[in-house]
Structure formats: C-alpha cells, structure tokens
Design a protein around this motif. Structure first.
Motif, short mmCIF file in Angstrom:
data_model
loop_
_atom_site.label_atom_id
_atom_site.label_comp_id
_atom_site.label_asym_id
_atom_site.label_seq_id
_atom_site.Cartn_x
_atom_site.Cartn_y
_atom_site.Cartn_z
N UNK A 12 -0.16 9.78 -1.33
CA UNK A 12 -0.40 9.18 -2.59
C UNK A 12 -1.57 8.08 -2.68
N UNK A 13 -2.10 7.80 -3.67
CA UNK A 13 -3.13 6.85 -3.54
C UNK A 13 -2.85 5.58 -2.87
N UNK A 14 -1.66 4.91 -3.04
CA UNK A 14 -1.38 3.52 -2.43
C UNK A 14 -1.31 4.04 -0.98
N UNK A 15 -0.60 5.04 -0.35
CA UNK A 15 -0.38 5.25 0.81
C UNK A 15 -1.79 5.65 1.82
N UNK A 16 -2.60 6.11 0.86
CA UNK A 16 -4.00 6.57 1.40
C UNK A 16 -4.81 5.31 1.86
N UNK A 17 -4.75 4.34 0.67
CA UNK A 17 -5.36 2.98 0.94
C UNK A 17 -4.86 2.37 1.87
N UNK A 18 -3.58 2.29 2.23
CA UNK A 18 -2.93 1.35 3.12
C UNK A 18 -3.06 1.99 4.60
#
Length: 300
Positions: A294-300
């Motif tokens: 997900x975008x959130x997991x990729x960013x974190x």
C-alpha cells in the motif's frame, strides 16, 4: 521535491557565475572538474530535483544515488547520464570527490543526432553505471580532452565537443552492453509512433506541485493525441516493447507515485489527484497492484 533547477541557478548558486551570451545563442555546453564544482565546502546530499539540462558525470569513489524511484549503490566509480525528465540526487562516500562532468542543453545537440534514442537516456535504460578504476581511466581521458578543447582558441571547438559528448555516451554503452536490451532496428513508422507515445508520456513528469495534474492517462487519450486508432497504438507498442499501452502507462504512473511518496510530504489524496485519480481508494488499489504494497506501507 525541489523545483526544477535551471542552468542559471546552477551557475549562480554552485559556481558564482552566469553563462556567457554566446552559450545562450548556440545552445549551452560546459565541462568542469569536480574540484572546480565542489569548492572548499561542498554541500551534500544534493537536493532531489529535476534539472532543465543534460549532465554526464564521472565521479570517482562509492556513491548513493536516487534516480526517479530507484536507489543505486555505486561501489567503485559513478558514470551518470542524467536528463531533464528524471529527478535525481547523489551523495558521495568521500565529501571531496574527484572526477569531471559536462552539462549541455537539448538545443546544443539539435541537428547532431538524438541522444534520447540511446538506451542510457530511455525510460527503461540504466543511467547509473558502476565502473571499475580500470574502466574509469579512459572515460576520464575523454573528459580531459574536453577540458583541454574548451580552453583552446579553436574556432570550431563546440562542434568538436559535441562529437566528444557522443564518444562518452558510446563509451558508456560499450562498458555496459547488457543495458541494451535489443538491437536497434531501422526507424519505421511503428517505431516513430512508439517514440512519440513515450515522449508524450514522459513529458507529464515529474510532478512538482500539488496543483499539477496528469492530462493524458488512458490509452484512448494517447491515441487521440497521436491521431491513430487505439488498436493500432496498442499493436505498435506491443510489437516494440512487449507491453500493452495500459501496462506502459500504469508502470510510469506507479514509478512517479513511488517517487512522490518517497521524496515529498504530500498526503496520499494529493498524490492520487496529481496522478489522475479522483477517488483515493482507486489509487490505493492501483498502487497495491503495481507495487505489491500500500502507499502508506511503502512510505513508512
């Protein structure tokens, strides 16, 4: 992501000078040693940004390079072929690096071949080469020839320097022939359509502001812009790249999404809107399909 850096900004902020008027008339070219550029107190890392000029650099030693959504770890020496479409930054292991680089505009090369046709400058190419000390020696010799030529009073030196730019490009291609995925056939009508498609696609990037939005996103929109039937466009791209129009568009959007998630603090809905998704949930589904997270997991 920082704003696009112009040649004027490069000269004023990095070198304390401005390009001469003659450069502006003929299209700009210049060449420097790294010692000329870094000065006594170099600032690293460089800001992650797009430049409005081309750059070829040989910088000795290990590096960490961020180019589009990729990160390269260079163990030996970096030979980099940067173009105005792709944002990048780099940090050397040694904060007083040695080597050389040249900068030039598209106008300078106009009428002398299209460097964008070379694999090193294409979206799927490999613009960062990790080369050994033995491989770096001849490349540095080419830069030294450039430095000597630009300091000469030869009337036609800028024509000669153009040919030396191509020498370095070919040196890079010969050092890493594996980056050339296939032989370059004759330039036919299908390849011209494919080239124009990639140009239209790449021209929309990078996204540098939350008010900037992709204008062409669907295969039908690209086909209309190119004045060809959508089935013909899809067939041409499938023959030349092995991928459909939809796959190529999706891969490029996903690449830009990863870059924005990594290098900006924009929220997910802002990134989704810039990339043509009115509904953020559709962007999340798209990103998960393309990146397997997900975008959130990729960013974190």
């Amino acid at each position: 992501m920082d704003k696009t850096e112009s040649l004027e900004v490069f000269y004023r902020e990095k070198l304390g000078i401005l390009p001469s008027e003659i450069f502006k008339k003929i299209g700009h070219f210049n060449v420097f040693t790294m010692e000329d550029y870094t000065g006594p107190k170099p600032a690293y890392p460089m800001p992650y940004s797009r430049k409005d000029y081309y750059k070829i650099a040989l910088i000795r030693g290990a590096h960490r390079v961020e180019y589009a959504d990729h990160t390269y770890e260079v163990k030996h020496n970096m030979l980099m072929f940067a173009n105005p479409l792709i944002p990048y930054n780099w940090t050397p292991e040694n904060l007083q690096p040695t080597g050389a680089f040249c900068v030039f505009t598209e106008d300078y090369m106009k009428g002398f071949g299209n460097i964008k046709d070379y694999p090193l400058y294409q979206p799927a190419g490999t613009p960062i080469l990790d080369i050994t000390d033995e491989e770096a020696g001849p490349v540095m010799d080419l830069f030294n020839r450039m430095l000597k030529e630009i300091a000469s009073e030869y009337t036609y030196k800028y024509d000669l320097l153009r040919s030396q730019v191509f020498e370095i490009i070919h040196a890079g291609l010969k050092l890493r022939p594996a980056c050339i995925t296939e032989d370059v056939p004759g330039f036919n009508a299908g390849q011209r359509i494919a080239s124009l498609f990639h140009e239209l696609l790449d021209r929309q990037f990078p996204i540098e502001s939350t008010v900037q939005k992709m204008q062409l996103k669907t295969p039908a929109e690209f086909a209309d812009q190119l004045n060809v039937h959508i089935n013909h466009l899809n067939r041409v791209l499938k023959e030349t790249t092995g991928k459909t129009t939809t796959q190529l568009i999706a891969a490029r959007i996903a690449s830009e999404a990863r870059a924005l998630l990594k290098h900006t603090d924009w929220n997910i809905s802002e990134i989704a809107w810039c990339l043509g998704f009115e509904d953020t949930s559709n962007f999340v589904k798209f990103f998960k399909k393309q990146s397997e997270t997900t975008p959130h997991r990729f960013r974190s």
